[in-house]
Design a protein around this motif. Sequence first.
Motif, PDB file in Angstrom:
ATOM      1  N   GLN A 264       0.841  -1.195   0.000  1.00 28.84           N
ATOM      2  CA  GLN A 264       0.000   0.000   0.000  1.00 28.84           C
ATOM      3  C   GLN A 264       0.872   1.240   0.000  1.00 28.84           C
TER       4      GLN A 264
ATOM      5  N   ASP B 231      -4.542   2.388   1.319  1.00 31.70           N
ATOM      6  CA  ASP B 231      -5.320   2.175   0.105  1.00 31.70           C
ATOM      7  C   ASP B 231      -6.571   1.390   0.445  1.00 31.70           C
ATOM      8  N   THR B 232      -7.513   1.426  -0.504  1.00 32.31           N
ATOM      9  CA  THR B 232      -8.717   0.615  -0.346  1.00 32.31           C
ATOM     10  C   THR B 232      -8.368  -0.856  -0.539  1.00 32.31           C
ATOM     11  N   VAL B 233      -9.304  -1.702  -0.144  1.00 29.26           N
ATOM     12  CA  VAL B 233      -9.096  -3.136  -0.313  1.00 29.26           C
ATOM     13  C   VAL B 233      -8.932  -3.482  -1.794  1.00 29.26           C
ATOM     14  N   THR B 234      -9.752  -2.852  -2.637  1.00 29.51           N
ATOM     15  CA  THR B 234      -9.663  -3.127  -4.079  1.00 29.51           C
ATOM     16  C   THR B 234      -8.309  -2.724  -4.630  1.00 29.51           C
ATOM     17  N   ARG B 235      -7.840  -1.543  -4.221  1.00 21.50           N
ATOM     18  CA  ARG B 235      -6.554  -1.067  -4.715  1.00 21.50           C
ATOM     19  C   ARG B 235      -5.406  -1.977  -4.241  1.00 21.50           C
ATOM     20  N   THR B 236      -5.485  -2.417  -3.000  1.00 25.36           N
ATOM     21  CA  THR B 236      -4.450  -3.305  -2.465  1.00 25.36           C
ATOM     22  C   THR B 236      -4.452  -4.644  -3.206  1.00 25.36           C
TER      23      THR B 236
END
Length: 758
Positions: A40, A45-50
């Motif tokens: 991250q 970061d968001t879960v989706t981004r991670t």
Amino acid sequence: MSDGRWRTAGGTLVRVVSVWAVSTLTMLALAGILPDFRLQSDDGDTVTRTAFTAAWGAGAFGLLSALVWPVLVRALLIVPALVLGALVFFLNGSLLLIALRLIPDGRGDANPETAVVVAAVMSAVASAVSTALAVRDDDAYRRRLSRLADRRRRRGGTPGTPDGGRGGPPGIVFLQLDGVGHDVLAEAAAGGIMPTVASLLDDEAGHRLTPWTTDWSSQTGASQLGILHGSNHDVPAFRWFEKETGTLMVSSRPASALELQRRAIARTRDGGLLTVDGASRGNLFSGGADQLALVLSMAARRGKGRRSRAGYFAYFSDPANAVRTALSFVAEVVREIGQSTRARLRKETPRVKRGGLYPFIRAFATVVERDVVVAAVIGDMFAGRTAVYADLVAYDEVAHHSGPHSRDAEKVLTRLDRSLGLILKIAEHTPRDYRVVLLSDHGQSPGETFAGRYGLTLKDLVRAGCGLPVPRRAQRTRSASEARDAVRIALHRPVDGEQEAEHPDKPSDPVVLASGNLGLLSFPDIEGRATREQLDRRHPALLSTLAAHPGIGFLLVRSQKHGSVVLGRDGAEVPVAELRDGQGPIAVFGAGAADAVRRTDTFPHVADVMVNSMYDPESGHVHAFEEQIGSHGGLGGRQSRPFLLWPRTLADPLDAVAADAPGGEAGAGLVGAEEVHRVLARWLRELSGPQVPLLQEGLAGAALVDESVPEAASVREGATTVTRPVLDEPVPDGRVLDRPVPEEAVPDPGDAVPGARG
């Protein structure tokens, strides 16, 4: 595109996506567990981004592993396999760091130590998932292997069936379990230690187990040379001294192994058992094979495609294999340290020192060598090669230091049994049918070391018997004092413990060598083979001191009056020509002992004095002249009784030997490695047809003969020039070999393979 190709492409896509998904999840899990591994940005970061970052990193690491890793391994073939294994973690971790750098916006980061851990776990997980998906459908798996083998055959010019099916004559795999005796294998199968071997023996249509008897020199150098090249003439031990050149021959040195191979080929006029489409894996000698991996006699060859190290490229080119082997290597080192520590704390006896480099040597033999050799054999079977000979040295290495009947050795047998099971299972999917033959080169006999039992080494005893100085520790032992008393009486004058016995010629010190429980004494300043009369004039007490020692069974020495004689306790003396099994000094050494001694006595390089240790037939114990509590090399017990486990579809070994024997009559059993060679060659002819030649032009491992050097002479280690003779003499079956022999470089004697053994 046909429906079959669409299904194949779809299956491949499913496997790639599945491995990518599992690798992504693994990376996410490791990022949550390891504090120094980040996926991250600094602000979070968001879960989706991670998840997207993890998928990117896993994909980049997978591509780098597939594209860059094989190039790295091929570039590193200049280093030994042991060093390459040590570099595995660093290289894999470096690839992960590069993959993290490729993630956009710098979201991936790890310190080098953490990168090594993450890379190792991801490689192992990806390999497990890929393998599980690939073998879920046996038919699809077999078709894939058949296509792979067909491509390899076309690339190498090897004939095969057009459709990649299991057509043509069967191939044969010879799998040598180094040091495993006949009785040890039978007991391990009966006791559940080796269930795969037990299943082969239980199947009435499966395999049969038969023992064979080694030569006097019961060690890998003599046995494997005889098995692969048809002759072990003039190999008196694992190591010996050659007076005419001042050369110390040691079977585990590449230059010595190459010279022994050269001499065998010159004697038989035959390139070896594997000259036709063969592969040699993990052996001391090539057997004439073109495909090599970890073959000692070819360890320092140069040139494209002609290095034995190239054989482990296929294994280490898969980073998962490399990581798994490296982790197992470390685990084996830790296991050995723990086992040796426990043995010391329990004060187990007999016991030898197991420190220094030994834990690493054991790990190489039981992990690296095993994994590389098994993988190479499987690759050879996929490629449809005609004959494969592979040596697995794990048991022999462990039994030397832990004992042939120890729990440590039994665990190694179980792991070897699993390797055999894998090879047998793979044989069901190969494009060619295979016969699998299991055999050993010798057994092992247990017992306390000579030094441990009597407080002095064989060298100490010899020096005492010669009136030469001995170490103070040896002077305090009963054996040494008895020897010095014998010297004083023989010379009719006192002998100072620190003063050498006087002699007008001032003879040089004897060369004392050990090969298990076989000792060799050479006197360099005596030209040719020393006689008993010469030795008695120089060292009046030597022979009587050795013969009377309780740790020594018998001596072989040449006499000017009676020819060669065998000496034993209580003044026993028997001419070699009159030796009989079960009588005289060799009475306890069993059937075949007399012939074995007589044969060795004819060797040009037999030592001036050959010393065989005592043997207790009730306990089966011998006393090794080396630091080994499980030993082999001489006569006495199970060391001389290896095994042959063969499919019932092949000719009975005794019938095969009888077919080549004068009068066509079989003897009492298989005796000597040269007879085993004839059996294996007979089986190859059975499977491949009688017209298959034993040599092919240009194959690696053909004779390396220098016509300027007499056959009995030694080429000094370090020599670099070898001529290219033409072999034009008849061979035993009437064929004439008239092809030029390919030129090879003699290897650097220092380029030894770790874990080389006898």
